[in-house]
Design a protein around this motif. Structure first.
Motif, PDB file in Angstrom:
ATOM      1  N   ALA A 123     -90.743  59.150 -17.216  1.00 38.87           N
ATOM      2  CA  ALA A 123     -90.944  58.501 -15.918  1.00 38.87           C
ATOM      3  C   ALA A 123     -89.611  58.046 -15.328  1.00 38.87           C
ATOM      4  O   ALA A 123     -89.378  58.172 -14.117  1.00 38.87           O
ATOM      5  N   LEU A 124     -88.716  57.531 -16.172  1.00 39.69           N
ATOM      6  CA  LEU A 124     -87.399  57.107 -15.693  1.00 39.69           C
ATOM      7  C   LEU A 124     -86.575  58.300 -15.228  1.00 39.69           C
ATOM      8  O   LEU A 124     -85.818  58.193 -14.255  1.00 39.69           O
ATOM      9  N   ASN A 125     -86.705  59.435 -15.905  1.00 35.74           N
ATOM     10  CA  ASN A 125     -85.992  60.637 -15.478  1.00 35.74           C
ATOM     11  C   ASN A 125     -86.416  61.037 -14.069  1.00 35.74           C
ATOM     12  O   ASN A 125     -85.579  61.386 -13.219  1.00 35.74           O
ATOM     13  N   ASP A 126     -87.724  60.989 -13.808  1.00 32.90           N
ATOM     14  CA  ASP A 126     -88.217  61.350 -12.480  1.00 32.90           C
ATOM     15  C   ASP A 126     -87.759  60.342 -11.428  1.00 32.90           C
ATOM     16  O   ASP A 126     -87.379  60.712 -10.316  1.00 32.90           O
ATOM     17  N   ALA A 127     -87.802  59.054 -11.764  1.00 37.27           N
ATOM     18  CA  ALA A 127     -87.430  58.019 -10.804  1.00 37.27           C
ATOM     19  C   ALA A 127     -85.935  58.047 -10.485  1.00 37.27           C
ATOM     20  O   ALA A 127     -85.531  57.782  -9.351  1.00 37.27           O
ATOM     21  N   SER A 128     -85.106  58.354 -11.488  1.00 40.95           N
ATOM     22  CA  SER A 128     -83.659  58.347 -11.276  1.00 40.95           C
ATOM     23  C   SER A 128     -83.179  59.591 -10.537  1.00 40.95           C
ATOM     24  O   SER A 128     -82.130  59.569  -9.891  1.00 40.95           O
ATOM     25  N   ASN A 129     -83.951  60.674 -10.630  1.00 41.36           N
ATOM     26  CA  ASN A 129     -83.630  61.882  -9.869  1.00 41.36           C
ATOM     27  C   ASN A 129     -84.279  61.741  -8.497  1.00 41.36           C
ATOM     28  O   ASN A 129     -85.483  61.943  -8.341  1.00 41.36           O
ATOM     29  N   LYS A 130     -83.496  61.384  -7.497  1.00 37.90           N
ATOM     30  CA  LYS A 130     -84.055  61.020  -6.205  1.00 37.90           C
ATOM     31  C   LYS A 130     -84.764  62.188  -5.539  1.00 37.90           C
ATOM     32  O   LYS A 130     -85.800  62.008  -4.879  1.00 37.90           O
ATOM     33  N   GLY A 131     -84.245  63.394  -5.714  1.00 36.26           N
ATOM     34  CA  GLY A 131     -84.930  64.552  -5.150  1.00 36.26           C
ATOM     35  C   GLY A 131     -86.285  64.772  -5.787  1.00 36.26           C
ATOM     36  O   GLY A 131     -87.290  64.994  -5.090  1.00 36.26           O
ATOM     37  N   ARG A 132     -86.330  64.671  -7.108  1.00 39.40           N
ATOM     38  CA  ARG A 132     -87.583  64.855  -7.838  1.00 39.40           C
ATOM     39  C   ARG A 132     -88.593  63.750  -7.494  1.00 39.40           C
ATOM     40  O   ARG A 132     -89.782  64.025  -7.303  1.00 39.40           O
ATOM     41  N   SER A 133     -88.123  62.518  -7.397  1.00 41.30           N
ATOM     42  CA  SER A 133     -89.039  61.414  -7.103  1.00 41.30           C
ATOM     43  C   SER A 133     -89.653  61.571  -5.719  1.00 41.30           C
ATOM     44  O   SER A 133     -90.849  61.298  -5.523  1.00 41.30           O
ATOM     45  N   LEU A 134     -88.874  62.031  -4.745  1.00 42.74           N
ATOM     46  CA  LEU A 134     -89.424  62.233  -3.402  1.00 42.74           C
ATOM     47  C   LEU A 134     -90.461  63.349  -3.393  1.00 42.74           C
ATOM     48  O   LEU A 134     -91.460  63.284  -2.664  1.00 42.74           O
ATOM     49  N   ASP A 273     -93.785  52.018  13.820  1.00 40.38           N
ATOM     50  CA  ASP A 273     -94.779  51.351  12.962  1.00 40.38           C
ATOM     51  C   ASP A 273     -95.334  52.242  11.857  1.00 40.38           C
ATOM     52  O   ASP A 273     -96.453  52.030  11.379  1.00 40.38           O
ATOM     53  N   ASN A 274     -94.558  53.216  11.402  1.00 41.42           N
ATOM     54  CA  ASN A 274     -94.929  54.022  10.236  1.00 41.42           C
ATOM     55  C   ASN A 274     -94.169  53.519   9.016  1.00 41.42           C
ATOM     56  O   ASN A 274     -93.038  53.039   9.134  1.00 41.42           O
ATOM     57  N   PHE A 275     -94.791  53.655   7.844  1.00 40.85           N
ATOM     58  CA  PHE A 275     -94.164  53.206   6.604  1.00 40.85           C
ATOM     59  C   PHE A 275     -93.692  54.401   5.786  1.00 40.85           C
ATOM     60  O   PHE A 275     -94.387  55.424   5.693  1.00 40.85           O
ATOM     61  N   TYR A 276     -92.505  54.250   5.171  1.00 44.92           N
ATOM     62  CA  TYR A 276     -91.934  55.303   4.330  1.00 44.92           C
ATOM     63  C   TYR A 276     -91.399  54.681   3.044  1.00 44.92           C
ATOM     64  O   TYR A 276     -90.729  53.640   3.089  1.00 44.92           O
ATOM     65  N   VAL A 277     -91.655  55.328   1.914  1.00 42.33           N
ATOM     66  CA  VAL A 277     -91.066  54.893   0.648  1.00 42.33           C
ATOM     67  C   VAL A 277     -89.710  55.564   0.503  1.00 42.33           C
ATOM     68  O   VAL A 277     -89.594  56.795   0.591  1.00 42.33           O
ATOM     69  N   LEU A 278     -88.677  54.761   0.287  1.00 40.72           N
ATOM     70  CA  LEU A 278     -87.318  55.296   0.152  1.00 40.72           C
ATOM     71  C   LEU A 278     -86.986  55.628  -1.292  1.00 40.72           C
ATOM     72  O   LEU A 278     -86.430  56.683  -1.591  1.00 40.72           O
ATOM     73  N   GLU A 279     -87.306  54.726  -2.213  1.00 39.25           N
ATOM     74  CA  GLU A 279     -87.016  54.937  -3.629  1.00 39.25           C
ATOM     75  C   GLU A 279     -87.667  53.836  -4.448  1.00 39.25           C
ATOM     76  O   GLU A 279     -88.168  52.839  -3.901  1.00 39.25           O
ATOM     77  N   ILE A 280     -87.629  54.020  -5.781  1.00 41.29           N
ATOM     78  CA  ILE A 280     -88.129  53.004  -6.700  1.00 41.29           C
ATOM     79  C   ILE A 280     -87.012  52.689  -7.697  1.00 41.29           C
ATOM     80  O   ILE A 280     -86.501  53.587  -8.376  1.00 41.29           O
ATOM     81  N   ASN A 281     -86.641  51.419  -7.764  1.00 41.59           N
ATOM     82  CA  ASN A 281     -85.583  50.971  -8.668  1.00 41.59           C
ATOM     83  C   ASN A 281     -86.204  50.500  -9.983  1.00 41.59           C
ATOM     84  O   ASN A 281     -87.091  49.650  -9.979  1.00 41.59           O
ATOM     85  N   THR A 282     -85.714  51.025 -11.095  1.00 44.86           N
ATOM     86  CA  THR A 282     -86.267  50.666 -12.402  1.00 44.86           C
ATOM     87  C   THR A 282     -85.428  49.633 -13.145  1.00 44.86           C
ATOM     88  O   THR A 282     -85.805  49.198 -14.230  1.00 44.86           O
ATOM     89  N   ALA A 283     -84.312  49.239 -12.541  1.00 47.61           N
ATOM     90  CA  ALA A 283     -83.512  48.118 -13.065  1.00 47.61           C
ATOM     91  C   ALA A 283     -82.938  47.392 -11.858  1.00 47.61           C
ATOM     92  O   ALA A 283     -81.733  47.392 -11.619  1.00 47.61           O
TER      93      ALA A 283
END
Length: 319
Positions: A123-134, A273-283
């Motif tokens: 899960a951390l590998n996916d989150a840290s790879n910004k292209g993959r997480s998007l 007024d649209n929402f977008y997720v930019l990224e998820i920080n794990t630390a």
């Protein structure tokens, strides 16, 4: 004669698995502990003689709880370890942990945890790879800024594969910028720039929101488009009532899409007024600036206390 020669030839020896020295010491200590326990059952007074030795052996050989943090988040990591009263560090534990918390560190560890893990390595590998997480977020039906493979006249944001503390973002305003970002600044993917009304950070722990903040511009801000600490923008956590429920719902869905047990989700609200997720920080950074550029101690931050309580509860219920 040929059969006789074959009969006397020594059989090939099987290769023996080399046991690491620290693991061998652990096994020998546990074996010795077992022998002492049996001895106390046979000889009544043996317990009084060997009690302190048995306690010492068990203290140093029992499975432990461990927080594995990244070097870039070592200040927060060390404080979490201290406040939780568990073991921790930037390197793999030297024996099998009972429970493991990965604070942004996706390194291999020698032993699997016995009682559970918060934020798996995959899960951390996916989150840290910004292209993959998007990609994963898009597949889950969560809005993310549209990707771009070339400059077509609209503003873009170039991003490096991995980044720390808000670094690795570059505003692209021309084809020349695009080429420089790709070839010299090591940007691996580009997104359409979304005109921003507000930006939020939502901290999620096991499907539950434990804290929310809004990114605000400081007096010394130097950019309207790239918003991070270095350009004078910081998150403030004393205005939770201003965070829309939709933002919290999207953040919870995003952590689930990446199979994360916890994380700080950055959500943008556009001028439309649209929402977008930019990224998820794990630390995530948990130190909140105060006036004059000074910083509070890590333990004084509201989100540090929130994570501390969440981890404590998890460690207790996981036993």
């Amino acid at each position: 004669m040929k059969l006789r020669l074959l009969a006397v030839l020594p059989k090939p020896m099987k290769s023996k698995k080399i046991v690491p020295q620290h693991l061998l010491r652990h096994r020998l200590a546990r074996l010795f502990d077992g022998l002492l326990v049996r001895l106390t059952k046979l000889i009544p007074f043996a317990w009084h003689v060997s009690k302190s030795l048995i306690i010492t052996i068990r203290k140093h050989t029992k499975h432990m709880d461990y927080l594995l943090y990244h070097a870039n988040s070592s200040v927060t990591g060390r404080q979490l370890v201290t406040q939780l009263g568990i073991h921790g560090g930037v390197e793999s534990p030297d024996r099998r942990p009972q429970r493991l918390i990965r604070w942004g560190n996706r390194s291999e560890i020698r032993f699997n945890a016995v009682g559970g893990v918060l934020n798996s390595k995959s899960a951390l590998n996916d989150a840290s790879n910004k292209g993959r997480s998007l990609e994963l977020l898009t597949a889950a039906g969560i809005n993310v800024p549209p990707a771009a493979t070339r400059f077509d006249g609209e503003l873009l944001v170039g991003r490096t594969e991995a980044h720390v503390g808000g670094s690795g973002f570059f505003l692209v305003t021309s084809q020349h910028d695009f080429d420089l970002a790709r070839d010299h600044l090591h940007c691996t993917h580009f997104m359409k720039y979304i005109p921003t009304a507000r930006e939020y950070r939502v901290h999620v722990f096991q499907g539950r929101v434990i804290g929310t903040g809004e990114k605000l511009m400081g007096d010394a801000a130097t950019s309207l488009h790239i918003r991070n600490v270095s350009t004078g923008w910081t998150f403030r956590y004393n205005n939770a009532e201003r965070i829309p429920q939709d933002v919290q719902n999207i953040a919870t869905q995003a952590t689930q899409a990446l199979n994360l047990d916890f994380g700080a989700v950055d959500v943008l609200k556009s001028v439309n007024d649209n929402f977008y997720v930019l990224e998820i920080n794990t630390a995530p950074g948990l130190v909140q600036p105060v006036e004059g550029g000074r910083r509070r101690e890590v333990t004084d931050g509201p989100m540090f206390q929130a994570y501390l309580e969440a981890f404590r509860n998890w460690l207790e219920t996981a036993r």
